[in-house]
Design an enzyme around this catalytic site. Sequence first.
Site, PDB file in Angstrom:
ATOM      1  N   TYR A   1       0.803  -1.218   0.000  1.00 62.70           N
ATOM      2  CA  TYR A   1       0.000   0.000   0.000  1.00 62.70           C
ATOM      3  C   TYR A   1       0.837   1.270   0.000  1.00 62.70           C
ATOM      4  CZ  TYR A   1      -4.881  -1.245   0.462  1.00 62.70           C
ATOM      5  OH  TYR A   1      -6.142  -1.648   0.209  1.00 62.70           O
TER       6      TYR A   1
ATOM      7  N   LYS B   1       2.858 -14.173   5.805  1.00 61.60           N
ATOM      8  CA  LYS B   1       3.250 -15.197   4.829  1.00 61.60           C
ATOM      9  C   LYS B   1       4.779 -15.288   4.917  1.00 61.60           C
ATOM     10  CE  LYS B   1       1.968 -17.897   1.337  1.00 61.60           C
ATOM     11  NZ  LYS B   1       0.967 -18.961   1.367  1.00 61.60           N
TER      12      LYS B   1
ATOM     13  N   ASP C   1      -3.092 -17.616   4.406  1.00 62.42           N
ATOM     14  CA  ASP C   1      -4.067 -18.455   3.694  1.00 62.42           C
ATOM     15  C   ASP C   1      -4.761 -19.414   4.656  1.00 62.42           C
ATOM     16  OD1 ASP C   1      -1.433 -19.267   3.789  1.00 62.42           O
ATOM     17  OD2 ASP C   1      -1.457 -20.342   1.896  1.00 62.42           O
TER      18      ASP C   1
ATOM     19  N   ASP D   1      -6.486  -5.341   4.964  1.00 59.81           N
ATOM     20  CA  ASP D   1      -7.532  -4.784   4.110  1.00 59.81           C
ATOM     21  C   ASP D   1      -8.492  -5.889   3.674  1.00 59.81           C
ATOM     22  OD1 ASP D   1      -8.834  -2.921   2.505  1.00 59.81           O
ATOM     23  OD2 ASP D   1      -7.612  -3.415   0.765  1.00 59.81           O
TER      24      ASP D   1
END
Length: 359
Positions: free
Chosen positions: A124, A190, A223, A247
């Site tokens: 972002y 991640k 995930d 987000d």
Amino acid sequence: MAHEVTLIPGDGTGPELAEATRRVLEATGVGFNWDEQPAGIDIYEAEGSPFPERTLDSIKATKVGIKGPTTTPVGSGFRSVNVLLRKELDLFACIRPCKSYEGVRTRFPETDIVIVRENTEDLYAGIEFERGSADNAKMREFLAQLGSPVREDSGISIKPISEFGSERIVEAAFAYAKENGRSKVTAAHKANIMKFTDGLFLETARTVAARHPEIEFEDRIIDNLCNQLISRPEEYDVIVLPNLYGDIVSDLCAGMIGGLGMASGANIGTEAAVFEATHGSAPKYKGLDRVNPTALMLSGVLMLRHLNEREAADRMENAIAEVIRKGDKVTYDLKLTRDDPTAVGTAAFADAVIEEMNA
Ligand code: NAD
């Protein structure tokens, strides 16, 4: 003593939602001195800026704002008021409680999760190199020198995640947990793939967690987190995430609690805090007195807690919950069918909440 608060009605359905929320906040008996200031497309058309200096100055002075949604034109016009606000005031923590209230149609009635999203870093940050541009060519040359060539027809985005940014957002998550009687913080990442960005976030989160042994800490790969949020949401409490995952996961959680009309939010910085709903300006409903004010009202509840008006906050939240549970004086989106003629408008919903608080 009355609280000085900047009130930004915004545009589209913002002004009617802000007016409903202001009335309910005042009905709690807490005193407010509102400094009403403009932002959004209407003031852009009138004055050439969607976020005038006087609005920013007001929040800097009051240190607390409550804001209706503002429109961002797609592709042209001006930058998002929300992006400007977060940047100018360094509102680094976005806090979005996602709780299922009785009476709302949801497959996840046990959900009671708080998302704490980092607001300033990550993909972002807007560091991008357009395919075919001179800067893109320089960046590819640099990457090739480092032994990481990328194809010539690539666009490139950079993902900065710092120890400073990670530390303050994870500290904010633990502070929220302590102040609000929560028992667990989960960090999502991640780090198995992005070792130097998400890996740094995770390593920092573990360091911060060690300072708060009274709150349970765990981490999840993003995930797997999404899978588990849907299969066993009751296992999650406070979840802290880097910007982009935050987000996406906060909208996922908004869907789990009945949609955007229910999703509240707070943007917190070291110097100021701005409270606003997750949803946008829903311009097609502008001026129709139709949309659900719950998300902005619940953002008002967060503001009351921020102002240490905890008893008033609980009373206001309970009254909103009771109106939704009864289900007769609610907006169209909370009815079984969207064309239910018994649905009430934005203002009548606020009246019902005020009546419930005074009962
Ligand atoms: P939106 O959230 O405004 O509306 C999407 C749909 O969600 C609406 O058509 C409506 O059906 C529903 N909805 C939204 N709020 C609701 C409410 N309170 N009650 C009942 N239903 C509601 O999203 P969009 O159409 O993608 O965006 C419209 C504008 O808002 C865009 O210009 C966008 O940039 C802006 N936006 C602003 C903010 C903000 O100010 N914080 C956030 C998101 C989008």
